[in-house]
Design a protein around this motif. Sequence first.
Motif, PDB file in Angstrom:
ATOM      1  N   LEU A 168      53.051  -1.405  50.703  1.00 20.92           N
ATOM      2  CA  LEU A 168      53.251   0.030  50.923  1.00 20.92           C
ATOM      3  C   LEU A 168      54.289   0.583  49.952  1.00 20.92           C
ATOM      4  O   LEU A 168      54.088   1.639  49.341  1.00 20.92           O
ATOM      5  CB  LEU A 168      53.688   0.272  52.369  1.00 20.92           C
ATOM      6  N   ASN A 169      55.374  -0.142  49.794  1.00 23.65           N
ATOM      7  CA  ASN A 169      56.457   0.282  48.904  1.00 23.65           C
ATOM      8  C   ASN A 169      55.970   0.436  47.460  1.00 23.65           C
ATOM      9  O   ASN A 169      56.287   1.417  46.778  1.00 23.65           O
ATOM     10  CB  ASN A 169      57.598  -0.732  48.976  1.00 23.65           C
ATOM     11  N   LYS A 170      55.156  -0.525  47.016  1.00 23.05           N
ATOM     12  CA  LYS A 170      54.627  -0.461  45.650  1.00 23.05           C
ATOM     13  C   LYS A 170      53.702   0.735  45.472  1.00 23.05           C
ATOM     14  O   LYS A 170      53.736   1.423  44.454  1.00 23.05           O
ATOM     15  CB  LYS A 170      53.878  -1.753  45.313  1.00 23.05           C
ATOM     16  N   LEU A 171      52.876   0.979  46.475  1.00 23.07           N
ATOM     17  CA  LEU A 171      51.955   2.115  46.397  1.00 23.07           C
ATOM     18  C   LEU A 171      52.706   3.446  46.390  1.00 23.07           C
ATOM     19  O   LEU A 171      52.375   4.360  45.628  1.00 23.07           O
ATOM     20  CB  LEU A 171      50.971   2.077  47.572  1.00 23.07           C
ATOM     21  N   VAL A 172      53.736   3.539  47.227  1.00 30.55           N
ATOM     22  CA  VAL A 172      54.553   4.763  47.277  1.00 30.55           C
ATOM     23  C   VAL A 172      55.250   4.988  45.938  1.00 30.55           C
ATOM     24  O   VAL A 172      55.233   6.096  45.377  1.00 30.55           O
ATOM     25  CB  VAL A 172      55.591   4.681  48.427  1.00 30.55           C
ATOM     26  N   ASN A 173      55.848   3.920  45.408  1.00 32.72           N
ATOM     27  CA  ASN A 173      56.622   4.048  44.169  1.00 32.72           C
ATOM     28  C   ASN A 173      55.758   4.258  42.933  1.00 32.72           C
ATOM     29  O   ASN A 173      56.263   4.679  41.889  1.00 32.72           O
ATOM     30  CB  ASN A 173      57.519   2.825  43.984  1.00 32.72           C
ATOM     31  N   SER A 174      54.461   3.973  43.050  1.00 31.52           N
ATOM     32  CA  SER A 174      53.573   4.196  41.905  1.00 31.52           C
ATOM     33  C   SER A 174      53.333   5.684  41.652  1.00 31.52           C
ATOM     34  O   SER A 174      52.922   6.082  40.561  1.00 31.52           O
ATOM     35  CB  SER A 174      52.227   3.507  42.131  1.00 31.52           C
ATOM     36  N   ASN A 175      53.595   6.505  42.683  1.00 28.92           N
ATOM     37  CA  ASN A 175      53.381   7.964  42.599  1.00 28.92           C
ATOM     38  C   ASN A 175      51.956   8.335  42.187  1.00 28.92           C
ATOM     39  O   ASN A 175      51.733   9.387  41.592  1.00 28.92           O
ATOM     40  CB  ASN A 175      54.386   8.592  41.616  1.00 28.92           C
ATOM     41  N   GLN A 176      50.999   7.473  42.531  1.00 29.08           N
ATOM     42  CA  GLN A 176      49.604   7.741  42.176  1.00 29.08           C
ATOM     43  C   GLN A 176      48.753   8.166  43.372  1.00 29.08           C
ATOM     44  O   GLN A 176      47.630   8.633  43.185  1.00 29.08           O
ATOM     45  CB  GLN A 176      48.962   6.476  41.594  1.00 29.08           C
TER      46      GLN A 176
END
Length: 205
Positions: A97-105
């Motif tokens: 989840l953190n990676k997806l959020v931080n990707s801003n995509q």
Amino acid sequence: MTKIDTFIFDLGGVLIDWNPEYVFLDAFNGDRKKMQWFFDNICTSDWNENQDAGYPLAQGTLDLIKKFPEHKTYIEKFYGEWENMLGGSIEGTVKILNKLVNSNQYKIVALTNWSNETFPIAQKHFEFLKWFEGIVVSGDEKTRKPFKDIYDITLNRFSIKPENAIFIDDNIRNIEAANNLGINGVHFKTPELLIQQLKTYHIHL
């Protein structure tokens, strides 16, 4: 393939470890057979889901005690000790989840079957619940998965196109309901498997 621009996360069993066993295994002195009988016949998943859809916890408890007065003490434990059923976060999924959020995509929301009376307790426990653009809580909406209404509410509220969304849930029944509406359902089992499942949508974490 349609470009994925949205993730819809279930919470319990995907990001949050919630399990009545944490209370009732001790209540039944470690007797799993007695505990399972109690879940199969008294405090059933159907009964709990009725409260998830907005029925008052106190009334749901009273209704069940009227039917099974001999189990009063155990029935009262279900919501009386509900907070002790929270086992913590599922860290591997929180990292995803953190990676997806931080990707801003991506647009990232949650859709959960959860009583609106107990959900505020979870919000105090889990900081990552603040990461979502929004959370659709069944208890607030007076309906629940796998009914079509709650998926429609989620899609409309956040302007989501079904074909552009991935819905992650640990309950195959809820996944099938999402698939029927054109949402890309991913049946969650472990964080490690989820990483592999997302690769089929060309999402590499």
